[in-house]
Design a protein around this motif. Sequence first.
Motif, PDB file in Angstrom:
ATOM      1  N   MET A  23       0.839  -1.105  -0.113  1.00 49.82           N
ATOM      2  CA  MET A  23       0.102  -0.093  -0.121  1.00 49.82           C
ATOM      3  C   MET A  23       0.658   1.235  -0.115  1.00 49.82           C
ATOM      4  O   MET A  23       0.738   2.028  -0.897  1.00 49.82           O
ATOM      5  CB  MET A  23      -0.797  -0.021   1.285  1.00 49.82           C
ATOM      6  N   PHE A  24       1.738   1.453   1.081  1.00 49.22           N
ATOM      7  CA  PHE A  24       2.657   2.559   0.969  1.00 49.22           C
ATOM      8  C   PHE A  24       4.141   2.050   0.895  1.00 49.22           C
ATOM      9  O   PHE A  24       4.682   0.824   1.240  1.00 49.22           O
ATOM     10  CB  PHE A  24       2.731   3.029   2.650  1.00 49.22           C
ATOM     11  N   SER A  25       4.904   2.785  -0.056  1.00 50.82           N
ATOM     12  CA  SER A  25       6.030   2.420  -0.412  1.00 50.82           C
ATOM     13  C   SER A  25       6.871   3.198   0.854  1.00 50.82           C
ATOM     14  O   SER A  25       6.641   4.240   1.195  1.00 50.82           O
ATOM     15  CB  SER A  25       6.518   3.061  -1.607  1.00 50.82           C
ATOM     16  N   ARG A  26       7.862   2.351   1.234  1.00 46.62           N
ATOM     17  CA  ARG A  26       8.903   2.910   2.416  1.00 46.62           C
ATOM     18  C   ARG A  26       9.747   4.021   1.840  1.00 46.62           C
ATOM     19  O   ARG A  26      10.262   3.820   0.737  1.00 46.62           O
ATOM     20  CB  ARG A  26       9.451   1.834   2.882  1.00 46.62           C
ATOM     21  N   ASN A  27       9.857   5.112   2.460  1.00 46.48           N
ATOM     22  CA  ASN A  27      10.931   6.190   2.205  1.00 46.48           C
ATOM     23  C   ASN A  27      11.184   6.852   3.567  1.00 46.48           C
ATOM     24  O   ASN A  27      11.941   7.876   3.533  1.00 46.48           O
ATOM     25  CB  ASN A  27      10.062   7.257   1.090  1.00 46.48           C
ATOM     26  N   VAL A  28      11.245   6.079   4.580  1.00 42.65           N
ATOM     27  CA  VAL A  28      11.742   6.486   5.744  1.00 42.65           C
ATOM     28  C   VAL A  28      12.430   5.494   6.295  1.00 42.65           C
ATOM     29  O   VAL A  28      12.266   4.139   6.506  1.00 42.65           O
ATOM     30  CB  VAL A  28      10.697   6.600   6.979  1.00 42.65           C
ATOM     31  N   GLY A  29      13.898   5.807   6.391  1.00 39.24           N
ATOM     32  CA  GLY A  29      14.859   4.884   6.732  1.00 39.24           C
ATOM     33  C   GLY A  29      14.938   4.540   8.291  1.00 39.24           C
ATOM     34  O   GLY A  29      14.214   5.189   9.103  1.00 39.24           O
ATOM     35  N   PRO A  30      15.879   3.643   8.930  1.00 41.65           N
ATOM     36  CA  PRO A  30      15.828   3.220  10.217  1.00 41.65           C
ATOM     37  C   PRO A  30      16.242   4.436  11.072  1.00 41.65           C
ATOM     38  O   PRO A  30      15.599   4.190  12.278  1.00 41.65           O
ATOM     39  CB  PRO A  30      17.003   2.181  10.270  1.00 41.65           C
ATOM     40  N   ILE A  31      17.053   4.975  10.778  1.00 45.38           N
ATOM     41  CA  ILE A  31      17.453   6.231  11.911  1.00 45.38           C
ATOM     42  C   ILE A  31      16.478   7.043  12.080  1.00 45.38           C
ATOM     43  O   ILE A  31      15.894   7.465  13.008  1.00 45.38           O
ATOM     44  CB  ILE A  31      18.898   6.701  11.428  1.00 45.38           C
ATOM     45  N   ASP A  32      15.938   7.438  10.873  1.00 49.55           N
ATOM     46  CA  ASP A  32      14.766   8.566  10.854  1.00 49.55           C
ATOM     47  C   ASP A  32      13.595   7.940  11.287  1.00 49.55           C
ATOM     48  O   ASP A  32      12.934   8.655  11.995  1.00 49.55           O
ATOM     49  CB  ASP A  32      14.556   8.761   9.312  1.00 49.55           C
ATOM     50  N   ARG A  33      13.314   6.853  11.173  1.00 52.25           N
ATOM     51  CA  ARG A  33      12.082   6.080  11.832  1.00 52.25           C
ATOM     52  C   ARG A  33      12.235   6.053  13.250  1.00 52.25           C
ATOM     53  O   ARG A  33      11.348   6.274  14.099  1.00 52.25           O
ATOM     54  CB  ARG A  33      12.179   4.490  11.421  1.00 52.25           C
ATOM     55  N   LEU A  34      13.402   5.753  13.905  1.00 52.77           N
ATOM     56  CA  LEU A  34      13.789   5.670  15.373  1.00 52.77           C
ATOM     57  C   LEU A  34      13.398   6.977  16.072  1.00 52.77           C
ATOM     58  O   LEU A  34      12.767   7.212  17.033  1.00 52.77           O
ATOM     59  CB  LEU A  34      15.168   5.228  15.542  1.00 52.77           C
ATOM     60  N   LEU A  35      14.112   8.218  15.181  1.00 52.88           N
ATOM     61  CA  LEU A  35      13.823   9.414  15.869  1.00 52.88           C
ATOM     62  C   LEU A  35      12.435   9.683  15.693  1.00 52.88           C
ATOM     63  O   LEU A  35      12.000  10.478  16.980  1.00 52.88           O
ATOM     64  CB  LEU A  35      14.597  10.365  15.113  1.00 52.88           C
ATOM     65  N   ARG A  36      11.549   9.430  14.825  1.00 57.28           N
ATOM     66  CA  ARG A  36      10.397   9.776  14.634  1.00 57.28           C
ATOM     67  C   ARG A  36       9.476   9.270  15.803  1.00 57.28           C
ATOM     68  O   ARG A  36       8.453   9.744  16.409  1.00 57.28           O
ATOM     69  CB  ARG A  36       9.713   9.381  13.373  1.00 57.28           C
TER      70      ARG A  36
ATOM     71  N   CYS B 155       6.316   8.615   4.641  1.00 60.78           N
ATOM     72  CA  CYS B 155       5.900  10.056   4.925  1.00 60.78           C
ATOM     73  C   CYS B 155       5.521  10.819   3.614  1.00 60.78           C
ATOM     74  O   CYS B 155       6.112  10.570   2.611  1.00 60.78           O
ATOM     75  CB  CYS B 155       7.526  10.668   5.358  1.00 60.78           C
ATOM     76  N   LEU B 156       4.448  11.254   3.859  1.00 59.44           N
ATOM     77  CA  LEU B 156       3.733  11.934   2.601  1.00 59.44           C
ATOM     78  C   LEU B 156       4.689  13.203   2.153  1.00 59.44           C
ATOM     79  O   LEU B 156       4.586  13.227   0.934  1.00 59.44           O
ATOM     80  CB  LEU B 156       2.351  12.480   3.025  1.00 59.44           C
ATOM     81  N   LEU B 157       4.974  13.794   2.910  1.00 58.80           N
ATOM     82  CA  LEU B 157       5.955  15.097   2.564  1.00 58.80           C
ATOM     83  C   LEU B 157       7.265  14.611   1.879  1.00 58.80           C
ATOM     84  O   LEU B 157       7.540  15.117   1.007  1.00 58.80           O
ATOM     85  CB  LEU B 157       6.319  15.885   3.708  1.00 58.80           C
ATOM     86  N   TYR B 158       7.732  13.547   2.325  1.00 59.12           N
ATOM     87  CA  TYR B 158       9.096  12.964   1.659  1.00 59.12           C
ATOM     88  C   TYR B 158       8.543  12.708   0.145  1.00 59.12           C
ATOM     89  O   TYR B 158       9.531  12.659  -0.816  1.00 59.12           O
ATOM     90  CB  TYR B 158       9.276  11.660   2.352  1.00 59.12           C
ATOM     91  N   ARG B 159       7.327  12.050   0.042  1.00 57.93           N
ATOM     92  CA  ARG B 159       7.126  11.623  -1.324  1.00 57.93           C
ATOM     93  C   ARG B 159       6.620  12.625  -2.073  1.00 57.93           C
ATOM     94  O   ARG B 159       6.831  12.593  -3.484  1.00 57.93           O
ATOM     95  CB  ARG B 159       5.838  10.825  -1.051  1.00 57.93           C
ATOM     96  N   LEU B 160       6.233  13.761  -1.679  1.00 55.84           N
ATOM     97  CA  LEU B 160       5.748  14.904  -2.513  1.00 55.84           C
ATOM     98  C   LEU B 160       6.937  15.669  -2.985  1.00 55.84           C
ATOM     99  O   LEU B 160       6.996  15.904  -4.194  1.00 55.84           O
ATOM    100  CB  LEU B 160       5.102  15.757  -1.854  1.00 55.84           C
ATOM    101  N   PHE B 161       8.252  15.619  -2.272  1.00 53.09           N
ATOM    102  CA  PHE B 161       9.304  16.153  -2.409  1.00 53.09           C
ATOM    103  C   PHE B 161      10.316  15.255  -3.350  1.00 53.09           C
ATOM    104  O   PHE B 161      11.569  15.639  -3.705  1.00 53.09           O
ATOM    105  CB  PHE B 161      10.164  16.952  -1.650  1.00 53.09           C
ATOM    106  N   GLY B 162       9.961  13.969  -3.352  1.00 51.32           N
ATOM    107  CA  GLY B 162      10.850  12.942  -3.856  1.00 51.32           C
ATOM    108  C   GLY B 162      12.111  12.682  -2.981  1.00 51.32           C
ATOM    109  O   GLY B 162      13.157  12.216  -3.744  1.00 51.32           O
ATOM    110  N   PHE B 163      11.637  12.660  -1.873  1.00 55.07           N
ATOM    111  CA  PHE B 163      13.106  12.241  -1.033  1.00 55.07           C
ATOM    112  C   PHE B 163      12.665  11.222  -0.263  1.00 55.07           C
ATOM    113  O   PHE B 163      11.864  10.651  -0.155  1.00 55.07           O
ATOM    114  CB  PHE B 163      12.866  13.567   0.092  1.00 55.07           C
ATOM    115  N   SER B 164      13.891  10.496  -0.047  1.00 55.96           N
ATOM    116  CA  SER B 164      13.910   9.062   0.652  1.00 55.96           C
ATOM    117  C   SER B 164      14.846   9.078   1.570  1.00 55.96           C
ATOM    118  O   SER B 164      16.022   9.336   1.087  1.00 55.96           O
ATOM    119  CB  SER B 164      13.819   7.991  -0.211  1.00 55.96           C
ATOM    120  N   THR B 165      15.021   8.404   2.835  1.00 54.63           N
ATOM    121  CA  THR B 165      16.091   8.136   3.623  1.00 54.63           C
ATOM    122  C   THR B 165      16.166   6.555   3.655  1.00 54.63           C
ATOM    123  O   THR B 165      17.113   6.222   4.386  1.00 54.63           O
ATOM    124  CB  THR B 165      15.775   8.772   5.222  1.00 54.63           C
TER     125      THR B 165
END
Length: 64
Positions: free
Chosen positions: A1-14, A52-62
């Motif tokens: 359903m959702f493609s992953r665009n949040v990496g492990p360190i980013d995920r832990l911080l969130r 993260c929706l904002l990451y997807r909108l800006f084409g960013f991924s960790t």
Amino acid sequence: MFSRNVGPIDRLLRLVIGAALLAGFFLYPEAPYRWLFLIGIVPLATGVMSSCLLYRLFGFSTHR
């Protein structure tokens, strides 16, 4: 359903920041702007879903 665009360190911080903000909501019941702590739902949800929706909108991924 959702493609992953949040990496492990980013995920832990969130997850940590989201949980800390939500804990503030319950620990400070008399705070005048207590409802602002509910913003912690956003980083907590994006951390749990690893998307993260904002990451997807800006084409960013960790995520690797």
